[in-house]
Write a protein that holds these residues in place. Structure first.
Motif, PDB file in Angstrom:
ATOM      1  N   ALA A 235      26.271   2.728  -4.322  1.00 48.09           N
ATOM      2  CA  ALA A 235      26.287   3.338  -5.655  1.00 48.09           C
ATOM      3  C   ALA A 235      27.505   4.239  -5.857  1.00 48.09           C
ATOM      4  O   ALA A 235      28.017   4.363  -6.976  1.00 48.09           O
ATOM      5  CB  ALA A 235      24.998   4.133  -5.882  1.00 48.09           C
ATOM      6  N   ILE A 236      27.972   4.841  -4.764  1.00 43.51           N
ATOM      7  CA  ILE A 236      29.012   5.883  -4.956  1.00 43.51           C
ATOM      8  C   ILE A 236      30.309   5.579  -4.201  1.00 43.51           C
ATOM      9  O   ILE A 236      31.208   6.400  -4.170  1.00 43.51           O
ATOM     10  CB  ILE A 236      28.476   7.279  -4.558  1.00 43.51           C
ATOM     11  N   THR A 237      30.363   4.391  -3.596  1.00 43.04           N
ATOM     12  CA  THR A 237      31.547   4.096  -2.785  1.00 43.04           C
ATOM     13  C   THR A 237      32.840   4.239  -3.603  1.00 43.04           C
ATOM     14  O   THR A 237      32.886   3.900  -4.780  1.00 43.04           O
ATOM     15  CB  THR A 237      31.422   2.678  -2.162  1.00 43.04           C
ATOM     16  N   ARG A 238      33.846   4.763  -2.998  1.00 43.61           N
ATOM     17  CA  ARG A 238      35.183   4.950  -3.591  1.00 43.61           C
ATOM     18  C   ARG A 238      35.138   5.729  -4.919  1.00 43.61           C
ATOM     19  O   ARG A 238      35.934   5.475  -5.808  1.00 43.61           O
ATOM     20  CB  ARG A 238      35.868   3.588  -3.787  1.00 43.61           C
ATOM     21  N   SER A 239      34.209   6.681  -5.029  1.00 42.93           N
ATOM     22  CA  SER A 239      34.144   7.425  -6.290  1.00 42.93           C
ATOM     23  C   SER A 239      34.464   8.906  -6.128  1.00 42.93           C
ATOM     24  O   SER A 239      34.363   9.649  -7.104  1.00 42.93           O
ATOM     25  CB  SER A 239      32.777   7.248  -6.946  1.00 42.93           C
ATOM     26  N   ALA A 240      34.834   9.331  -4.922  1.00 44.78           N
ATOM     27  CA  ALA A 240      35.194  10.750  -4.768  1.00 44.78           C
ATOM     28  C   ALA A 240      36.269  10.905  -3.700  1.00 44.78           C
ATOM     29  O   ALA A 240      36.410  10.060  -2.815  1.00 44.78           O
ATOM     30  CB  ALA A 240      33.970  11.575  -4.388  1.00 44.78           C
ATOM     31  N   THR A 241      37.005  11.986  -3.810  1.00 48.21           N
ATOM     32  CA  THR A 241      37.971  12.361  -2.773  1.00 48.21           C
ATOM     33  C   THR A 241      37.669  13.790  -2.330  1.00 48.21           C
ATOM     34  O   THR A 241      36.988  14.534  -3.040  1.00 48.21           O
ATOM     35  CB  THR A 241      39.418  12.314  -3.308  1.00 48.21           C
ATOM     36  N   LEU A 242      38.169  14.132  -1.157  1.00 49.46           N
ATOM     37  CA  LEU A 242      38.140  15.530  -0.724  1.00 49.46           C
ATOM     38  C   LEU A 242      39.571  16.047  -0.860  1.00 49.46           C
ATOM     39  O   LEU A 242      40.475  15.533  -0.204  1.00 49.46           O
ATOM     40  CB  LEU A 242      37.633  15.636   0.718  1.00 49.46           C
ATOM     41  N   GLU A 243      39.746  17.021  -1.738  1.00 48.98           N
ATOM     42  CA  GLU A 243      41.085  17.549  -2.031  1.00 48.98           C
ATOM     43  C   GLU A 243      41.350  18.764  -1.143  1.00 48.98           C
ATOM     44  O   GLU A 243      40.562  19.727  -1.148  1.00 48.98           O
ATOM     45  CB  GLU A 243      41.173  17.951  -3.507  1.00 48.98           C
TER      46      GLU A 243
END
Ligand SMILES: Cc1ncc(COP(=O)(O)O)c(C=O)c1O
Length: 365
Positions: A235-243
């Protein structure tokens, strides 16, 4: 400028995954429940709620969060329920799924008002890592014996079978499901619903979504059941980064860049499963080992290539930081916990949550 570190959830990427879930639900008739163990960052639920049928949980608190923050259909599973939680759990749940016949029998009389299910362990999985393999020898995750399950069929209306693990191979899924049907078909035929758990990587690039939909539809028709899926990672793959920001540079035989985050505190699964983080595009002439700032010697995100030499103050993006990250973040070393930021559809950044010293102190006393 938002102060790093922060997890940046991209609503457009969530939307991309949700479109695939919609296609799968429409093509198969299966319902999709978000597995909160993977992703429970509820400020993002507004981008998911219209495309998923509800949530599934692993504990009373996840269950309650699902009911209160997501709504819709709410499944309650736990490896073991204590006596003092069961009435409250029933108050939030549409279905309660017991891990063992013992728990089912113990709580049968207190759960009569909602649908009950049992976790079936089919004795096979797609996991190659024993820590995460539900079919490992002596696994406590569910009942293995068809006879034991048959004996309690009058008390349940469905089963949950979670046995896939980041499985991107449709043919393997197809074969294993056929094996399960062969061994447990007599049970499946007498149920109203079957959850096939999570771990199917159907939002991955090139996955044959329509073949999966057709297979699930045929399975539902063959056994006369409502199929559920419990996607977490999909559901959430490749939808966030850690900045993160580079705080220091060292040359200890390799070029090292230390950032204002920590693998152990903010992306713990990488350490547990001994994987490298991802930085994109990971290309260029300058190679660095990107390291966290905790005291753990192996607090290392990985080795990556960059087009230009890194400088103190540079911003780096660690890719694919939504699943099993925010739900596992911790206060090790008192490292500042990353804020949670959402990139809205208009491109603006909304800070959904910041954490400070007060949160650290209050987690300890
Ligand atoms: C019972 C159950 N359902 C769903 C999931 C979600 O799996 P994934 O995030 O791989 O889709 C898990 C993961 O461990 C699980 O144990």
């Amino acid at each position: 400028m938002i102060q790093t570190p922060f997890y940046l959830i991209d609503s457009a990427s969530l939307k991309r995954n949700m479109a695939v879930i919609d296609r799968l639900r429409e093509g198969s008739g299966a319902k999709a429940l978000l597995a909160l163990k993977c992703f429970a960052t509820w400020p993002a639920f507004d981008y998911m709620r219209d495309h998923m049928d509800g949530t599934t949980s692993s504990s009373l608190y996840e269950l309650r969060l699902g009911r209160e923050k997501f709504g819709k259909e709410t499944h309650a599973y736990s490896v073991a329920w204590p006596d003092h939680e069961i009435d409250e759990a029933v108050g939030y749940a549409d279905k309660i799924i017991f891990n063992s016949v013992g728990q089912l029998q113990r709580f049968r009389d207190r759960t009569g008002g909602i649908a009950r299910g049992l976790r079936l362990n089919p004795g096979l999985s797609t996991s190659g890592f024993d820590l995460a393999d539900p079919a490992r020898p002596f696994s406590r995750l569910g009942e293995w014996s068809a006879e034991k399950i048959e004996a309690v069929l009058p008390d349940i209306s469905g089963v949950m079978i979670h046995y896939n693990c980041e499985n991107a191979d449709f043919d393997l899924f197809d074969r294993q499901l056929a094996e399960i049907e062969g061994r447990f078909g007599a049970i499946l035929d007498r149920l109203d619903w079957v959850s096939l758990g999570g771990g199917i990587h159907f939002t991955g690039e090139g996955y044959p979504v329509d073949r999966l939909a057709a297979r699930l539809k045929a399975f539902a028709a063959a056994h006369g059941v409502q199929v559920y899926l419990e996607p977490g990672e999909a559901a959430i793959t490749r939808s966030a980064t850690l900045e993160v920001t580079v705080l220091d540079l060292l040359d200890n035989g390799k070029q090292l860049a230390i950032v204002d985050s920590s693998v152990e505190a903010h992306m713990l699964d990488l350490l547990i499963y001994r994987q490298s983080a991802k930085v994109e595009p990971d290309a260029g002439d300058h190679s660095y080992m990107v390291c966290g700032k905790s005291c753990l010697a192996g607090d290392i995100f990985g080795e990556f290539r960059f087009a230009e030499p890194l400088k103190v103050g540079d911003r780096l993006s660690i890719a694919d930081a939504a699943g099993y990250t925010m739900v596992k973040k911790n206060w090790f070393n008192g490292v500042k916990m990353p804020s949670i930021v959402i990139r809205e559809p208009d491109g603006s950044l909304r800070v959904a949550r910041e954490f400070g010293y007060g949160d650290y102190a209050s987690s300890l006393g």
